[in-house]
Scaffold this active site. Sequence first.
Site, PDB file in Angstrom:
ATOM      1  N   LYS A  14      38.496  11.507  28.785  1.00  0.00           N
ATOM      2  CA  LYS A  14      37.955  12.995  29.065  1.00  0.00           C
ATOM      3  C   LYS A  14      38.795  13.277  30.546  1.00  0.00           C
ATOM      4  CE  LYS A  14      33.766  11.850  29.759  1.00  0.00           C
ATOM      5  NZ  LYS A  14      33.819  10.467  29.051  1.00  0.00           N
ATOM      6  N   ARG A  89      25.315  15.233  30.507  1.00  0.00           N
ATOM      7  CA  ARG A  89      25.425  13.997  29.985  1.00  0.00           C
ATOM      8  C   ARG A  89      24.198  13.490  29.220  1.00  0.00           C
ATOM      9  NH1 ARG A  89      29.349  11.105  32.916  1.00  0.00           N
ATOM     10  NH2 ARG A  89      29.441   8.913  32.439  1.00  0.00           N
ATOM     11  N   ARG A 128      41.858  -0.500  33.258  1.00  0.00           N
ATOM     12  CA  ARG A 128      42.007   0.782  33.967  1.00  0.00           C
ATOM     13  C   ARG A 128      42.119   0.806  35.294  1.00  0.00           C
ATOM     14  NH1 ARG A 128      38.207   6.090  32.571  1.00  0.00           N
ATOM     15  NH2 ARG A 128      36.407   4.908  33.546  1.00  0.00           N
ATOM     16  N   ARG A 161      37.332   0.544  39.003  1.00  0.00           N
ATOM     17  CA  ARG A 161      36.139   0.857  39.651  1.00  0.00           C
ATOM     18  C   ARG A 161      35.207  -0.206  39.230  1.00  0.00           C
ATOM     19  NH1 ARG A 161      35.552   6.553  35.997  1.00  0.00           N
ATOM     20  NH2 ARG A 161      33.413   5.494  35.801  1.00  0.00           N
ATOM     21  N   ARG A 172      27.188   1.035  30.140  1.00  0.00           N
ATOM     22  CA  ARG A 172      27.601   2.556  30.076  1.00  0.00           C
ATOM     23  C   ARG A 172      27.663   2.831  28.454  1.00  0.00           C
ATOM     24  NH1 ARG A 172      32.725   2.170  33.231  1.00  0.00           N
ATOM     25  NH2 ARG A 172      32.870   4.410  32.970  1.00  0.00           N
TER      26      ARG A 172
END
Length: 224
Positions: A14, A89, A128, A161, A172
């Site tokens: 996203k 969300r 990531r 992160r 998540r």
Amino acid sequence: MQRVVLLGPPGAGKGTQGARLAAVWGVPHIASGTILRRLVATEKGDLAQQARVINEGKMIPDRVANAVVLKELEKPSALEGFVLDGYPRDVPQARVLDEFLEGRKQRLNAVVLLQVAEGTLITRLAGRLTCPACGESYHVAAAPPRVSGRCDRCGGALVVREDDQPAWVRTRLAVYEEKTKPLMAYYRARGLLHVTSAEGTEDEVFALVFRSAGAGGTTDSMVL
Ligand code: AMP
């Protein structure tokens, strides 16, 4: 005028696709997670305190997310359009957004759902790297920065992160299933949902997202 929401699980792309879409249209890319992480890192007030659960992969309270995002939407730069990424969300947030837009006699043009298999998400999140300064993300193997550890866009120092640690990724994904997935039915019922495969390369996915975001009505580019 383009008012678009990007939906999808963590790791679906996203952020990358939202930034590209916003750049093409010349509208702001409003990424709630990036704004909230910056808030936690730089502020000490009540909002920042409540946003600390970010590091554990849980949602921050709706009240906080709504306040932060509506403040961005109220800026003159968002009058001509926006790309929302990470917000809404859950269904209560979607209702708040609808009310806000109705109050301005505006409406969303499209909601694009980026759909990716769980295995792909886990691989993407595991490698990531993120720039805390500008929100840009990279992947150690698939999309490394030009200079190791440095953001190509702003030169910031890249980090992993906290909530990309494997222990929090499961949380998540579970939060996405429970809270965010119901938005698919919410937006499909309003004729706004476009389901797009986000398994391909960045350019391939962008072509699909761009088409979906600009198309009217509901489209499914893959079977759910
Ligand atoms: P993201 O960068 O979209 O993956 O978001 C990172 C984290 O920020 C999430 O796991 C939540 O803790 C928080 N967050 C981002 N957007 C929202 C939202 N709309 N509502 C609640 N929490 C959010």
